[in-house]
Design a protein around this motif. Structure first.
Motif, PDB file in Angstrom:
ATOM      1  N   TYR A  27       0.812  -1.219   0.000  1.00 49.08           N
ATOM      2  CA  TYR A  27       0.000   0.000   0.000  1.00 49.08           C
ATOM      3  C   TYR A  27       0.844   1.268   0.000  1.00 49.08           C
ATOM      4  O   TYR A  27       0.317   2.367   0.022  1.00 49.08           O
ATOM      5  CB  TYR A  27      -0.930   0.022   1.228  1.00 49.08           C
ATOM      6  N   CYS A  28       2.165   1.108  -0.016  1.00 48.97           N
ATOM      7  CA  CYS A  28       3.042   2.276   0.111  1.00 48.97           C
ATOM      8  C   CYS A  28       3.871   2.542  -1.130  1.00 48.97           C
ATOM      9  O   CYS A  28       3.934   3.670  -1.602  1.00 48.97           O
ATOM     10  CB  CYS A  28       3.953   2.079   1.323  1.00 48.97           C
ATOM     11  N   MET A  29       4.533   1.515  -1.651  1.00 40.60           N
ATOM     12  CA  MET A  29       5.425   1.758  -2.798  1.00 40.60           C
ATOM     13  C   MET A  29       5.509   0.520  -3.684  1.00 40.60           C
ATOM     14  O   MET A  29       5.299  -0.606  -3.227  1.00 40.60           O
ATOM     15  CB  MET A  29       6.818   2.154  -2.319  1.00 40.60           C
ATOM     16  N   LEU A  64       9.935  11.557  13.691  1.00 40.96           N
ATOM     17  CA  LEU A  64      10.843  11.158  12.614  1.00 40.96           C
ATOM     18  C   LEU A  64      10.214   9.995  11.859  1.00 40.96           C
ATOM     19  O   LEU A  64       9.702   9.048  12.466  1.00 40.96           O
ATOM     20  CB  LEU A  64      12.199  10.759  13.196  1.00 40.96           C
ATOM     21  N   THR A  65      10.251  10.084  10.540  1.00 38.90           N
ATOM     22  CA  THR A  65       9.600   9.067   9.742  1.00 38.90           C
ATOM     23  C   THR A  65      10.368   8.890   8.448  1.00 38.90           C
ATOM     24  O   THR A  65      11.535   9.285   8.333  1.00 38.90           O
ATOM     25  CB  THR A  65       8.107   9.446   9.547  1.00 38.90           C
ATOM     26  N   GLY A  66       9.731   8.290   7.456  1.00 38.93           N
ATOM     27  CA  GLY A  66      10.416   8.094   6.186  1.00 38.93           C
ATOM     28  C   GLY A  66       9.384   7.672   5.151  1.00 38.93           C
ATOM     29  O   GLY A  66       8.201   7.970   5.304  1.00 38.93           O
ATOM     30  N   GLY A  67       9.771   6.883   4.222  1.00 38.73           N
ATOM     31  CA  GLY A  67      10.757   5.830   4.187  1.00 38.73           C
ATOM     32  C   GLY A  67      10.951   5.227   5.580  1.00 38.73           C
ATOM     33  O   GLY A  67      10.111   5.378   6.446  1.00 38.73           O
ATOM     34  N   GLU A  68      12.014   4.531   5.744  1.00 36.34           N
ATOM     35  CA  GLU A  68      12.263   3.897   7.037  1.00 36.34           C
ATOM     36  C   GLU A  68      13.366   4.673   7.767  1.00 36.34           C
ATOM     37  O   GLU A  68      14.538   4.611   7.376  1.00 36.34           O
ATOM     38  CB  GLU A  68      12.637   2.423   6.839  1.00 36.34           C
ATOM     39  N   PRO A  69      13.009   5.409   8.829  1.00 35.74           N
ATOM     40  CA  PRO A  69      13.992   6.290   9.474  1.00 35.74           C
ATOM     41  C   PRO A  69      15.196   5.550  10.055  1.00 35.74           C
ATOM     42  O   PRO A  69      16.293   6.102  10.105  1.00 35.74           O
ATOM     43  CB  PRO A  69      13.183   6.967  10.589  1.00 35.74           C
ATOM     44  N   THR A  94       8.131   6.978  13.792  1.00 36.63           N
ATOM     45  CA  THR A  94       7.309   5.923  13.188  1.00 36.63           C
ATOM     46  C   THR A  94       8.248   5.013  12.406  1.00 36.63           C
ATOM     47  O   THR A  94       9.026   5.498  11.577  1.00 36.63           O
ATOM     48  CB  THR A  94       6.249   6.512  12.237  1.00 36.63           C
ATOM     49  N   THR A  95       8.205   3.727  12.696  1.00 34.16           N
ATOM     50  CA  THR A  95       9.169   2.793  12.097  1.00 34.16           C
ATOM     51  C   THR A  95       8.495   1.466  11.784  1.00 34.16           C
ATOM     52  O   THR A  95       7.499   1.112  12.422  1.00 34.16           O
ATOM     53  CB  THR A  95      10.356   2.561  13.066  1.00 34.16           C
ATOM     54  N   ASN A  96       9.085   0.733  10.838  1.00 35.75           N
ATOM     55  CA  ASN A  96       8.563  -0.610  10.583  1.00 35.75           C
ATOM     56  C   ASN A  96       9.092  -1.608  11.612  1.00 35.75           C
ATOM     57  O   ASN A  96       8.700  -2.773  11.599  1.00 35.75           O
ATOM     58  CB  ASN A  96       8.872  -1.071   9.156  1.00 35.75           C
ATOM     59  N   GLY A  97       9.990  -1.193  12.475  1.00 37.96           N
ATOM     60  CA  GLY A  97      10.423  -2.024  13.600  1.00 37.96           C
ATOM     61  C   GLY A  97      11.483  -3.057  13.280  1.00 37.96           C
ATOM     62  O   GLY A  97      12.030  -3.691  14.192  1.00 37.96           O
ATOM     63  N   GLU A 187      -7.176   3.771   7.972  1.00 40.61           N
ATOM     64  CA  GLU A 187      -7.756   3.657   6.633  1.00 40.61           C
ATOM     65  C   GLU A 187      -6.669   3.945   5.596  1.00 40.61           C
ATOM     66  O   GLU A 187      -5.914   4.914   5.740  1.00 40.61           O
ATOM     67  CB  GLU A 187      -8.881   4.689   6.448  1.00 40.61           C
ATOM     68  N   MET A 188      -6.628   3.115   4.576  1.00 38.20           N
ATOM     69  CA  MET A 188      -5.628   3.300   3.530  1.00 38.20           C
ATOM     70  C   MET A 188      -5.942   4.562   2.725  1.00 38.20           C
ATOM     71  O   MET A 188      -7.084   4.805   2.353  1.00 38.20           O
ATOM     72  CB  MET A 188      -5.649   2.064   2.628  1.00 38.20           C
ATOM     73  N   MET A 189      -4.898   5.365   2.487  1.00 38.71           N
ATOM     74  CA  MET A 189      -5.084   6.622   1.736  1.00 38.71           C
ATOM     75  C   MET A 189      -4.483   6.481   0.334  1.00 38.71           C
ATOM     76  O   MET A 189      -3.524   5.737   0.153  1.00 38.71           O
ATOM     77  CB  MET A 189      -4.363   7.767   2.467  1.00 38.71           C
ATOM     78  N   VAL A 320       4.902   9.252  -3.920  1.00 34.60           N
ATOM     79  CA  VAL A 320       4.299   8.115  -3.208  1.00 34.60           C
ATOM     80  C   VAL A 320       4.421   8.411  -1.715  1.00 34.60           C
ATOM     81  O   VAL A 320       5.146   9.314  -1.294  1.00 34.60           O
ATOM     82  CB  VAL A 320       4.967   6.761  -3.574  1.00 34.60           C
ATOM     83  N   MET A 321       3.699   7.634  -0.889  1.00 37.84           N
ATOM     84  CA  MET A 321       3.646   7.895   0.549  1.00 37.84           C
ATOM     85  C   MET A 321       5.046   7.984   1.181  1.00 37.84           C
ATOM     86  O   MET A 321       5.339   8.876   1.970  1.00 37.84           O
ATOM     87  CB  MET A 321       2.835   6.783   1.207  1.00 37.84           C
ATOM     88  N   SER A 322       5.918   7.041   0.830  1.00 33.97           N
ATOM     89  CA  SER A 322       7.243   6.995   1.479  1.00 33.97           C
ATOM     90  C   SER A 322       8.086   8.215   1.124  1.00 33.97           C
ATOM     91  O   SER A 322       9.053   8.525   1.822  1.00 33.97           O
ATOM     92  CB  SER A 322       7.979   5.728   1.073  1.00 33.97           C
TER      93      SER A 322
HETATM   94  N1  SAM Z   1       8.585   2.991   7.382  1.00 38.98           N
HETATM   95  C1  SAM Z   1       7.925   3.453   8.550  1.00 38.98           C
HETATM   96  C2  SAM Z   1       6.708   2.622   8.852  1.00 38.98           C
HETATM   97  O1  SAM Z   1       6.286   1.859   7.988  1.00 38.98           O
HETATM   98  O2  SAM Z   1       6.195   2.759   9.963  1.00 38.98           O
HETATM   99  C3  SAM Z   1       7.595   4.926   8.500  1.00 38.98           C
HETATM  100  C4  SAM Z   1       7.073   5.487   7.211  1.00 38.98           C
HETATM  101  S1  SAM Z   1       5.487   4.879   6.729  1.00 38.98           S
HETATM  102  C5  SAM Z   1       5.227   5.744   5.223  1.00 38.98           C
HETATM  103  C6  SAM Z   1       4.454   5.690   7.938  1.00 38.98           C
HETATM  104  C7  SAM Z   1       3.105   5.085   8.141  1.00 38.98           C
HETATM  105  O3  SAM Z   1       2.346   5.265   6.985  1.00 38.98           O
HETATM  106  C8  SAM Z   1       3.109   3.583   8.428  1.00 38.98           C
HETATM  107  O4  SAM Z   1       2.332   3.321   9.583  1.00 38.98           O
HETATM  108  C9  SAM Z   1       2.454   3.000   7.216  1.00 38.98           C
HETATM  109  O5  SAM Z   1       1.750   1.833   7.522  1.00 38.98           O
HETATM  110  C10 SAM Z   1       1.549   4.122   6.780  1.00 38.98           C
HETATM  111  N2  SAM Z   1       1.152   4.083   5.374  1.00 38.98           N
HETATM  112  C11 SAM Z   1       1.916   3.836   4.291  1.00 38.98           C
HETATM  113  N3  SAM Z   1       1.179   3.924   3.166  1.00 38.98           N
HETATM  114  C12 SAM Z   1      -0.069   4.238   3.546  1.00 38.98           C
HETATM  115  C13 SAM Z   1      -1.297   4.472   2.847  1.00 38.98           C
HETATM  116  N4  SAM Z   1      -1.371   4.398   1.532  1.00 38.98           N
HETATM  117  N5  SAM Z   1      -2.379   4.806   3.575  1.00 38.98           N
HETATM  118  C14 SAM Z   1      -2.336   4.890   4.931  1.00 38.98           C
HETATM  119  N6  SAM Z   1      -1.212   4.692   5.637  1.00 38.98           N
HETATM  120  C15 SAM Z   1      -0.098   4.359   4.958  1.00 38.98           C
END
Ligand code: SAM
Ligand code: SF4
Length: 326
Positions: A27-29, A64-69, A94-97, A187-189, A320-322
């Motif tokens: 849903y991100c990239m 702090l966020t990203g991408g993956e910070p 915010t991190t993917n952990g 909710e997915m954006m 894109v979101m990242s």
């Molecule tokens: N990489 C980190 C992570 O995944 O937590 C930080 C960056 S990520 C872009 C930040 C947040 O955005 C994450 O919680 C991710 O699940 C959420 N996210 C990414 N794409 C999204 C989308 N299309 N709609 C809603 N949330 C989204």
């Protein structure tokens, strides 16, 4: 202080440390995502200079966020620099952990207060399908390490995607019975990159609440019924933690928005879901004075849109979101 033309005090800055990532969430990239070269991104000293500038304008909260910070080189030193900036009261991430089991301790030592960890399912196979490259064990260890390092209360972010994990909301919500965590369903954006999936497979917060209540019983409002950040929060009776629902698409919280975003390439973006951007890095590198940069930021804040235009079909397609920083 920085106010927008609607009288909202803008004091919360989300800084993207990099557009790079060690996962490829559907849903991100796209899986074949290409990233910016390092030279195009803010260098460590540029991040700290801009942080001072924002702090001087009354910004006191940084995420702090990203991408993956955590894949950013020197992330611990950057956190230390930001946390030590006069005026900054709260630094979170915010991190993917994935890398947290190693980094949670050093990050907490550098002044990080809390983390939001993204975890969309507890099922290893579904986790792999959603993140394409991830191993759920790494994230779970990261969450426990964060808690042990005092990065608490831990918040978990779950983006719900129809056909992938809509049935997993109950198991995720159940985590809050034993753990003092906040599990937040998002909710997915829609953005560029995965627009068809994002618009076609979005699950509404109302549906998520219904699914949780069907199995776990009625949810009680928490936080006196007020929003916690952007989340509507509830409590499963007897649970140690809370569940939250972020309905950015179906019921936006724009009226209460106090945020600005600084992308990894030094662009000020006043709304996640609007394309308008103000370049800060090019003038900074071109020798702009602090006063000139300050004016750019204040003008940008003033021009913050009231809210997004998803209901009118306006989807931001320039990044894109990242690349924006979630
Ligand atoms: N990489 C980190 C992570 O995944 O937590 C930080 C960056 S990520 C872009 C930040 C947040 O955005 C994450 O919680 C991710 O699940 C959420 N996210 C990414 N794409 C999204 C989308 N299309 N709609 C809603 N949330 C989204
Ligand atoms: Fe990476 Fe976070 Fe985007 Fe997943 S949501 S691809 S972890 S930036």
């Amino acid at each position: 202080m920085a106010f927008d033309r609607f009288g909202r005090k803008i004091h919360y800055l989300r800084i993207s440390l990099t557009d790079h990532c060690n996962l490829r969430c559907v849903y991100c990239m796209p899986e074949e995502m290409t990233f910016r070269p390092n030279a195009e991104m803010m260098q460590d000293d540029e991040i700290l200079l801009l942080t001072r500038l924002f702090a001087n304008l009354g910004f006191d909260k940084i995420r702090l966020t990203g991408g993956e910070p955590t894949v950013r080189l020197n992330v611990v030193d950057i956190v230390r620099g930001i946390a030590g900036t006069p005026g900054i009261r709260n630094v979170t991430m915010t991190t993917n952990g994935v890398l947290l089991s190693k980094l949670a301790g050093p990050l907490a030592g550098a002044g990080l207060k809390r983390v939001n960890v993204s975890l969309d399912t507890l099922n290893p196979a579904k986790f792999k399908r959603l993140t394409r490259w991830g191993d759920i064990e790494d994230v779970w260890e990261g969450i426990l390490a964060a808690e042990q390092a005092g990065l608490a209360p831990v918040k978990l972010n779950a983006v719900i995607v129809r056909g992938y994990n809509e049935e997993d909301v109950t198991d995720l919500a159940r985590l809050t019975i034993e753990h003092p965590w906040q599990v937040r369903f998002i909710e997915m954006m829609p953005f560029a990159g995965a627009t068809d999936l994002q618009t076609g497979q979005m699950v509404s917060a109302e549906e998520m609440i219904g699914r949780v209540e069907q199995t776990l019983g009625p949810l009680a409002p928490a936080n006196d019924g007020k929003l916690d950040g952007e989340a509507r929060v509830f409590h499963i009776p007897g649970a140690k933690g809370d569940v939250g629902f972020i309905s950015s698409v179906s019921a936006p919280f724009c009226a209460d928005c106090t945020r600005a975003r600084l992308t990894a390439d030094g662009i000020l973006r006043m709304c996640l879901l609007r394309e308008h951007e103000i370049d800060l890095l090019t003038p900074l590198r071109g020798g702009a004075t602090l006063e000139e940069l300050r004016t750019l930021v204040l003008d940008g804040v003033w021009s913050k849109p009231w809210g997004h235009g998803l209901a009118e079909g306006e989807i931001p397609l320039n990044r894109v979101m990242s690349e924006i920083g979630g």
